[in-house]
Design a protein around this motif. Structure first.
Motif, PDB file in Angstrom:
ATOM      1  N   PRO A  21       0.815  -1.221   0.000  1.00  0.00           N
ATOM      2  CA  PRO A  21       0.000   0.000   0.000  1.00  0.00           C
ATOM      3  C   PRO A  21       0.840   1.259   0.000  1.00  0.00           C
ATOM      4  CG  PRO A  21      -0.753  -1.557   1.641  1.00  0.00           C
ATOM      5  CD  PRO A  21       0.580  -2.018   1.180  1.00  0.00           C
ATOM      6  N   VAL A  22       2.058   1.139   0.482  1.00  0.00           N
ATOM      7  CA  VAL A  22       2.883   2.330   0.513  1.00  0.00           C
ATOM      8  C   VAL A  22       3.138   2.815  -0.910  1.00  0.00           C
ATOM      9  CG1 VAL A  22       5.073   3.263   1.247  1.00  0.00           C
ATOM     10  CG2 VAL A  22       3.940   1.555   2.638  1.00  0.00           C
ATOM     11  N   PHE A  25      -0.219   4.034  -2.415  1.00  0.00           N
ATOM     12  CA  PHE A  25      -0.903   5.225  -1.943  1.00  0.00           C
ATOM     13  C   PHE A  25       0.026   6.375  -1.611  1.00  0.00           C
ATOM     14  CE2 PHE A  25      -3.799   1.789  -0.314  1.00  0.00           C
ATOM     15  CZ  PHE A  25      -4.677   1.943  -1.347  1.00  0.00           C
ATOM     16  N   ALA A  26       1.314   6.105  -1.613  1.00  0.00           N
ATOM     17  CA  ALA A  26       2.205   7.136  -1.102  1.00  0.00           C
ATOM     18  C   ALA A  26       2.200   8.370  -1.988  1.00  0.00           C
ATOM     19  CB  ALA A  26       3.622   6.600  -0.983  1.00  0.00           C
ATOM     20  N   ALA A  27       1.925   8.207  -3.244  1.00  0.00           N
ATOM     21  CA  ALA A  27       1.946   9.368  -4.121  1.00  0.00           C
ATOM     22  C   ALA A  27       0.611   9.559  -4.823  1.00  0.00           C
ATOM     23  CB  ALA A  27       3.058   9.215  -5.156  1.00  0.00           C
ATOM     24  N   PRO A  28      -0.419   9.802  -4.077  1.00  0.00           N
ATOM     25  CA  PRO A  28      -1.685  10.137  -4.719  1.00  0.00           C
ATOM     26  C   PRO A  28      -1.601  11.556  -5.255  1.00  0.00           C
ATOM     27  CG  PRO A  28      -1.915  10.312  -2.369  1.00  0.00           C
ATOM     28  CD  PRO A  28      -0.498   9.945  -2.624  1.00  0.00           C
ATOM     29  N   PRO A  30      -1.616  14.965  -5.377  1.00  0.00           N
ATOM     30  CA  PRO A  30      -1.814  15.870  -4.248  1.00  0.00           C
ATOM     31  C   PRO A  30      -2.763  17.012  -4.580  1.00  0.00           C
ATOM     32  CG  PRO A  30       0.518  15.607  -4.828  1.00  0.00           C
ATOM     33  CD  PRO A  30      -0.291  15.088  -5.950  1.00  0.00           C
ATOM     34  N   THR A  33      -7.560  16.724  -3.960  1.00  0.00           N
ATOM     35  CA  THR A  33      -8.418  17.199  -2.879  1.00  0.00           C
ATOM     36  C   THR A  33      -7.594  18.052  -1.920  1.00  0.00           C
ATOM     37  OG1 THR A  33      -8.897  14.856  -2.870  1.00  0.00           O
ATOM     38  CG2 THR A  33     -10.355  16.288  -1.607  1.00  0.00           C
ATOM     39  N   SER A  49       2.517  19.791   3.834  1.00  0.00           N
ATOM     40  CA  SER A  49       1.703  19.210   2.785  1.00  0.00           C
ATOM     41  C   SER A  49       2.267  19.578   1.430  1.00  0.00           C
ATOM     42  CB  SER A  49       0.263  19.705   2.892  1.00  0.00           C
ATOM     43  OG  SER A  49      -0.459  19.292   1.758  1.00  0.00           O
ATOM     44  N   ALA A  50       2.163  18.647   0.504  1.00  0.00           N
ATOM     45  CA  ALA A  50       2.596  18.924  -0.860  1.00  0.00           C
ATOM     46  C   ALA A  50       1.445  19.481  -1.684  1.00  0.00           C
ATOM     47  CB  ALA A  50       3.146  17.651  -1.507  1.00  0.00           C
TER      48      ALA A  50
ATOM     49  N   ASP B  24      -0.716  15.025   0.310  1.00  0.00           N
ATOM     50  CA  ASP B  24       0.465  14.533   0.994  1.00  0.00           C
ATOM     51  C   ASP B  24       0.646  15.346   2.248  1.00  0.00           C
ATOM     52  OD1 ASP B  24       1.865  12.359   0.200  1.00  0.00           O
ATOM     53  OD2 ASP B  24       2.658  13.338  -1.574  1.00  0.00           O
ATOM     54  N   LEU B  25      -0.059  14.986   3.264  1.00  0.00           N
ATOM     55  CA  LEU B  25      -0.035  15.806   4.466  1.00  0.00           C
ATOM     56  C   LEU B  25       0.776  15.104   5.539  1.00  0.00           C
ATOM     57  CD1 LEU B  25      -1.398  18.492   5.421  1.00  0.00           C
ATOM     58  CD2 LEU B  25      -2.936  17.046   6.688  1.00  0.00           C
ATOM     59  N   TRP B  59      -3.931   6.409   2.927  1.00  0.00           N
ATOM     60  CA  TRP B  59      -2.760   5.819   3.569  1.00  0.00           C
ATOM     61  C   TRP B  59      -2.419   6.640   4.786  1.00  0.00           C
ATOM     62  CZ3 TRP B  59       2.146   7.401   4.718  1.00  0.00           C
ATOM     63  CH2 TRP B  59       3.106   6.404   4.941  1.00  0.00           C
TER      64      TRP B  59
END
Lengths: 167, 126
Positions: A21-22, A25-28, A30, A33, A49-50, B24-25, B59
């Motif tokens: 999952p990393v 999901f790690a780079a959805p 940004p 939302t 936050s990015a 990415d918070l 995640w």
């Protein structure tokens, strides 16, 4: 690990899904939302936050974001570093952003480092306004400090889009 | 939508739109007191709220303390709540301290799930 995997042709134990999952999901995206910190929420600590962040609650800590919107009820006690920031609420701390928009409901106590800045009539502003060079992406800035004396109340109010300090 | 399941805790008056932690918070600290916090995207930190929803595809790494927790995404870290619901898409790595745990078929959990609350949760019951 990879060399072994060829030899051992047996099913892996259940530890494998941990990393899956990393990567998934790690780079959805940004930008899809924005994060919304609603008014009943309080964050103690730094926020990074990015993507886009909208704050309506209370944050005690630094905020580092690409794009930041601080709502009318919000209060940020800490430094802000962003690409662009729109302030409608209260900020106590330093603001560093390439594009800074301070709305009329805002109350800013702290220095503002900006590339372009607009302050709406009615905003409360205590601190120095300094034009700074920004590399990119809300990163570190080189302050030229040419507008240090330009601070204060009574900012020219020729409309919310008038930058006080041009390039 | 996800929260339509039987919640015992009725939201207090004047409940507002939930908070979203998205993109990415990374929170280097604690999130306090939100009535409902929804997690989308990749979020790191510690959350202490009344209700926490980790949406499908989200995640989260860190600690969750809440009255009710619903997990549809990936969570790495301890979860402490009176009521915990693991949706079929959930994947949790870490202990789940709970009073009531609902696991939908397909949910993955690696870790202990003791039927008792973590001492941390006591302050939430008030």
């Amino acid at each position: 690990m990879f060399a072994k995997a060829e030899k051992l042709d047996q099913p892996k134990p259940k530890e494998t899904p941990v990393s899956q999952p990393v990567t998934k999901f790690a780079a959805p995206n940004p930008n899809s939302t924005p994060s919304i910190i609603s008014s009943d929420l309080k964050i103690v600590g730094d926020v990074e936050s990015a993507g886009d962040v909208q704050i309506n609650g209370l944050i005690e800590g630094d905020v580092h974001s690409r794009s930041l919107t601080i709502g009318e009820e919000a209060h940020v006690k800490g430094a802000i570093v962003a690409d662009e920031v729109t302030i409608s609420g209260a900020v106590t701390g330093q603001v560093k952003a390439a594009n800074v928009t301070i709305a009329k409901t805002a109350k800013v106590v702290g220095d503002v480092f900006h590339k372009s800045l607009s302050i709406e009539a009615g905003a409360t502003m205590e601190g120095r306004l300094s034009q700074a060079e920004f590399d990119k992406a809300g990163g570190k800035s080189t302050v030229t400090d040419l507008g240090a004396a330009r601070a204060g109340f009574g900012a020219p109010n020729k409309g919310s889009d008038t930058p006080i300090a041009g390039d | 939508m996800l929260m339509s399941a039987n919640r015992q805790v009725s939201p207090p008056e004047g409940a507002e739109s939930p908070s979203f932690l998205a993109g990415d918070l990374r929170i280097d600290g604690t999130v306090f007191g939100g009535r409902e916090v929804r997690i989308r995207g990749a979020v790191e930190g510690r959350i202490d709220a009344e209700s926490v929803v980790v949406e499908e595809g989200a995640w989260f790494r860190g600690e969750i303390v809440a009255d009710s927790v619903r997990i549809g995404g990936f969570v790495e870290g301890p979860v402490t709540a009176n009521e915990v619901i693991l949706d079929s898409t959930a994947h949790v790595v870490g202990s789940i301290f709970h009073n009531r745990l609902t696991t939908h078929p397909g949910a993955m959990h690696e870790g202990r799930k003791p039927w008792r609350l973590h001492p941390l949760a006591e302050r939430l019951t008030g």
